[in-house]
Design a protein around this motif. Structure first.
Motif, short mmCIF file in Angstrom:
data_model
loop_
_atom_site.label_atom_id
_atom_site.label_comp_id
_atom_site.label_asym_id
_atom_site.label_seq_id
_atom_site.Cartn_x
_atom_site.Cartn_y
_atom_site.Cartn_z
N ASP A 188 8.17 14.09 -5.73
CA ASP A 188 6.75 14.22 -6.07
C ASP A 188 6.38 13.43 -7.32
OD1 ASP A 188 6.87 15.95 -3.99
OD2 ASP A 188 6.39 17.76 -5.12
N TRP A 191 4.18 10.12 -7.14
CA TRP A 191 2.72 10.12 -7.06
C TRP A 191 2.06 11.12 -8.02
CZ3 TRP A 191 5.52 10.76 -2.36
CH2 TRP A 191 5.84 12.07 -2.03
N GLU A 192 2.88 11.67 -8.91
CA GLU A 192 2.33 12.58 -9.92
C GLU A 192 1.46 11.80 -10.92
OE1 GLU A 192 3.96 15.89 -13.15
OE2 GLU A 192 5.29 14.31 -12.42
N LYS A 357 0.92 5.20 -6.97
CA LYS A 357 0.63 6.55 -7.45
C LYS A 357 -0.34 7.28 -6.53
CE LYS A 357 2.10 7.93 -10.83
NZ LYS A 357 3.38 8.64 -11.09
N LYS A 358 -1.01 6.55 -5.66
CA LYS A 358 -1.94 7.15 -4.70
C LYS A 358 -1.24 7.40 -3.37
CE LYS A 358 -5.91 4.91 -6.87
NZ LYS A 358 -7.07 3.98 -6.70
N ARG A 359 0.00 7.82 -3.49
CA ARG A 359 0.84 8.14 -2.32
C ARG A 359 1.02 6.95 -1.39
NH1 ARG A 359 1.99 13.63 -1.23
NH2 ARG A 359 1.07 15.02 -2.78
N LYS A 360 1.04 5.76 -1.97
CA LYS A 360 1.24 4.56 -1.19
C LYS A 360 2.65 4.04 -1.40
CE LYS A 360 -3.62 3.22 -0.96
NZ LYS A 360 -4.62 2.15 -1.23
N ILE A 361 3.64 4.82 -0.97
CA ILE A 361 5.05 4.43 -1.06
C ILE A 361 5.43 3.77 0.26
CG2 ILE A 361 7.41 5.24 -1.38
CD1 ILE A 361 6.30 7.55 -3.00
N GLN A 367 12.32 6.33 1.10
CA GLN A 367 11.86 7.57 1.71
C GLN A 367 12.94 8.19 2.58
OE1 GLN A 367 7.64 8.05 2.87
NE2 GLN A 367 7.53 5.83 2.81
N THR A 383 6.88 19.05 -2.14
CA THR A 383 6.90 18.35 -0.86
C THR A 383 8.25 18.46 -0.18
OG1 THR A 383 5.30 16.79 -1.77
CG2 THR A 383 6.41 16.15 0.26
#
Length: 497
Positions: A188, A191-192, A357-361, A367, A383
């Motif tokens: 987490d 994107w924190e 950081k905007k959950r764009k991994i 992953q 998560t």
């Protein structure tokens, strides 16, 4: 009548005296209680901040120590996993169930010759080449776990040492139980935004309060990665605020100063402090494949773009290809400085480095690793839920299951079952170098090589002792290494002649 009055007056005087004494006693008692309370508070303050109790290590590993368990006396026949060089600071002796199998996990060395002892586990930083559990029987399996810097135990870089082990858990992705992402305690974090500082505020701090664009905080100087030399070269082209002992030019706030413990550098206050900077130096203390620490993950967590050097394959673990600046991508330190200055003055280009950081991994490899690992190092993960809260316990389960599988094959008839043997791929750390004048890590240097090459002689001596089932005292081992080194020098001299 006069007698009665005299009596009453004396009683009154006595009561006054008693009351005064009681009041005084209460006052003294209050002072006493207050003094004791102040002394207790002072002792707590000194123990926590001025003279902290030393831990097992400066890494997160010290936080995973298990509670003191009651030894199992009724465990005869249960295979024993014996921590020979233990990671635990307390006594551990417990039967653990891992699915359908059980193992007794202990660090009680008196069980070395117990017929139930099947696996000997070594913690790398405590590995002593002259103190091995010999003789090693054919059914004995050896396992190694090491998460710390290779510079702490150079002997593991050599084939004579690493091939002693059947199973490994290291930072290397090719080890049997890889812990490359150990310092990413919680996925987490990627994107924190808790500790992020807006770009507008960062620009204000740069322009109004005089913050440098780059942050450097290190107190472990003169490391095999030669990072101080690189930062010193970079400083000639761009301003860097250095708060650690190394290349210090600014003072840390009192509450964040290093006092023999990394606790302050894990605090929310320090994370907010780092988040104010646009860029952070993220150079490891050793250059090894897959050796990645908090130096990378911390700035990614707080939204400070890391300037990275360490693992040649670090790109494999980044959230995306535009989340860090890699030193290896530039032809010179001057070119790197020029690029950082460009980002510093072009907000839209800088902001691209924080899109993840905007959950764009977009890194599927990262992953997949995080999805498969069966441990985490933080209770804050929302998560991801895993089986273990420490990779130590995960490795114990892995080794226990592997040992049961090995025992099953050993008891069967048919094709011979080959033991797993570790290789240099499990601990891939080439000889250290220095940066040249352009900032390229290419220079072989005798001073840097000394410890690395000396460890090679240690590995040779250790192998000879191992082959002859011998253990020796530390001073004897040192002398044997010295003799081996001199013998090698004589042979080289003869070849030259």
């Amino acid at each position: 009548m006069r007698t009665i009055d005299l009596f009453i007056s004396r009683v009154c005087i006595a009561r006054c005296i008693i009351a005064a004494m009681w009041t005084r006693r209460r006052f003294i008692f209050k002072v006493f209680v207050l003094t004791i309370s102040l002394l207790i508070c002072l002792a707590i303050f000194l123990s926590k901040f001025v003279f902290p109790v030393p831990k097992l290590s400066d890494t997160e590993i010290s936080r995973y120590q298990e509670r003191n368990l009651t030894p199992n006396v009724d465990s005869k026949g249960t295979p024993i996993l014996l921590w020979w060089s233990s990671i635990y600071s307390n006594i551990v002796d417990d039967v653990k169930t891992f699915g359908t199998v059980q193992c007794r996990v202990t660090n009680n060395r008196t069980l070395r010759n117990n017929p139930d002892s099947k696996v000997f586990i070594f913690y790398g930083s405590h590995f002593e080449p002259y103190d091995l559990p010999l003789p090693r029987h054919k059914n004995h399996l050896w396992a190694l776990i090491h998460e710390e810097s290779p510079k702490n135990v150079y002997i593991l870089n050599h084939e004579n040492t690493i091939t002693l082990f059947n199973f490994t858990s290291t930072f290397q992705r090719h080890s049997n139980y890889p812990i490359t992402t150990q310092w990413l305690k919680c996925p987490d974090w990627l994107w924190e935004t808790t500790f992020m500082v807006s770009l507008e505020e960062k620009n204000r701090l740069r322009n109004i309060e005089g913050l440098a664009p780059i942050l450097y905080v290190h107190s472990d100087c003169h490391t095999p990665s030669d990072r101080d030399s690189f930062v010193a070269m970079l400083q000639k082209y761009i301003k860097i605020d250095s708060y650690g002992v190394c290349l210090n030019n600014k003072k840390l706030p009192e509450s964040l100063r290093f006092r023999g413990s990394m606790v302050a550098m894990e605090s929310d206050e320090f994370l907010k402090f780092v988040g104010r900077y646009k860029f952070s130096i993220a150079i490891e203390n050793a250059v090894c494949e897959d050796y990645i620490t908090e130096k990378l993950w911390r700035p990614l967590r707080v939204g400070s773009v890391p300037i990275v050097f360490g693992s040649p394959s670090v790109r494999d673990f980044l959230p995306n290809n535009h989340s860090a600046i890699l030193v290896q991508d530039f032809r010179s330190v001057a070119e790197l400085a020029q690029y950082v200055e460009y980002l510093d003055t072009h907000d839209e280009k800088y902001a691209m480095y924080l899109r993840f950081k905007k959950r764009k991994i977009k890194n599927n490899f990262l992953q997949d690793i995080l999805r498969k690992r069966d441990w985490q190092a933080s209770k804050d993960c929302k998560t991801f839920r895993t089986k273990h809260n420490s990779f130590i316990y995960g490795f114990e389960e892995f080794v226990c299951k592997e040992m049961h599988e090995f025992e099953r094959y050993m008891n069967q008839t048919g094709p011979r079952f080959e033991k797993k043997i570790a290789s240099l791929l499990h601990y891939n750390c080439p000889e250290p170098k220095r940066f040249d004048k352009l900032g390229r890590y290419t220079v072989r240097d005798r001073e840097w090589l000394r410890e690395w090459t000396d460890a090679r002689y240690e590995a040779v001596v250790m192998w000879n002792l191992y082959s002859n089932n011998r253990t020796v005292q530390p001073d004897v081992f040192v002398q044997m290494v010295k003799s081996e080194k001199e013998k090698y020098a004589r042979n080289i001299h003869k070849l030259k002649i």
